[in-house]
Design a protein around this motif. Structure first.
Motif, PDB file in Angstrom:
ATOM      1  N   LYS A   1      20.685 -19.494 -22.109  1.00 52.56           N
ATOM      2  CA  LYS A   1      19.907 -20.444 -22.892  1.00 52.56           C
ATOM      3  C   LYS A   1      20.377 -20.354 -24.335  1.00 52.56           C
ATOM      4  O   LYS A   1      20.472 -19.262 -24.905  1.00 52.56           O
ATOM      5  CB  LYS A   1      18.410 -20.131 -22.806  1.00 52.56           C
ATOM      6  N   GLU A   2      20.728 -21.483 -24.891  1.00 51.63           N
ATOM      7  CA  GLU A   2      21.157 -21.558 -26.288  1.00 51.63           C
ATOM      8  C   GLU A   2      20.305 -22.635 -26.945  1.00 51.63           C
ATOM      9  O   GLU A   2      20.436 -23.811 -26.620  1.00 51.63           O
ATOM     10  CB  GLU A   2      22.642 -21.877 -26.387  1.00 51.63           C
ATOM     11  N   GLY A   3      19.434 -22.199 -27.837  1.00 53.07           N
ATOM     12  CA  GLY A   3      18.468 -23.133 -28.415  1.00 53.07           C
ATOM     13  C   GLY A   3      17.575 -23.637 -27.302  1.00 53.07           C
ATOM     14  O   GLY A   3      17.135 -22.874 -26.451  1.00 53.07           O
ATOM     15  N   PRO A   4      17.344 -24.938 -27.248  1.00 60.66           N
ATOM     16  CA  PRO A   4      16.471 -25.468 -26.200  1.00 60.66           C
ATOM     17  C   PRO A   4      17.199 -25.720 -24.867  1.00 60.66           C
ATOM     18  O   PRO A   4      16.564 -26.021 -23.865  1.00 60.66           O
ATOM     19  CB  PRO A   4      15.986 -26.797 -26.790  1.00 60.66           C
ATOM     20  N   ASP A   5      18.525 -25.597 -24.839  1.00 63.71           N
ATOM     21  CA  ASP A   5      19.320 -25.992 -23.678  1.00 63.71           C
ATOM     22  C   ASP A   5      19.851 -24.796 -22.884  1.00 63.71           C
ATOM     23  O   ASP A   5      20.159 -23.746 -23.436  1.00 63.71           O
ATOM     24  CB  ASP A   5      20.512 -26.847 -24.123  1.00 63.71           C
TER      25      ASP A   5
END
Length: 156
Positions: free
Chosen positions: A31-35
């Motif tokens: 998961k990177e940020g919201p994605d």
């Protein structure tokens, strides 16, 4: 106990790799940020190109849609691990003997935790890395279980 997403994806991807004579180097699900990102790293003896990545992405996407092992939305990325690829498995390290590597360890060995030089030997239990220090060379013997990260290195 349920399987990890990366293990399930590796099981789905392996037959596709075998068909194309490619190696599945690694699978990441992050998961990177919201994605969320599902990253598949592939390679072969002769390297991989954009066409290889595109075809694997297309075929793997179909498999993932069919089996649906990931409940949340994610982005699928298929790429080469690059020139400084990680060496995750013992067989990868074995194949790298005679090449330059970058090794970090969990604890200090001879006062150091980072080693960059020629991998001169690997017997499954210990790595021997020859490091050039100014005009002399020094060999370090690193127990495999103490190696936190091992990757190929480009040394200038």
């Amino acid at each position: 106990m349920s399987k990890k997403v990366t293990d399930i994806v590796a099981e789905l991807a392996t037959p596709l790799m075998d068909e194309r004579n490619l190696e599945l180097v690694d699978v990441e699900f992050k998961k990177e940020g919201p994605d969320w990102f599902l990253r598949i790293y592939i390679d072969s003896e002769t390297g991989v190109d954009l066409e290889d990545c595109g075809k694997v992405s297309e075929q793997l996407s179909e498999k993932l849609d069919e089996f649906d092992p990931i409940p949340q939305a994610y982005f699928l990325e298929v790429s080469s691990p690059g020139a400084e690829r990680p060496l995750k498995k013992a067989k990868d390290i074995e194949k790298a003997v005679g090449k330059n590597v970058h090794v970090t360890t969990y604890e200090q060995i001879d006062g150091e935790k980072t080693f960059e030089g020629m991998l001169t030997a690997f017997d499954g239990d210990v790595l021997t890395v020859e490091v050039k220090i100014k005009t002399r060379k020094k060999s370090y013997v690193i127990p495999y279980e103490k190696a936190a990260n091992v990757r190929l290195a480009i040394i200038f």
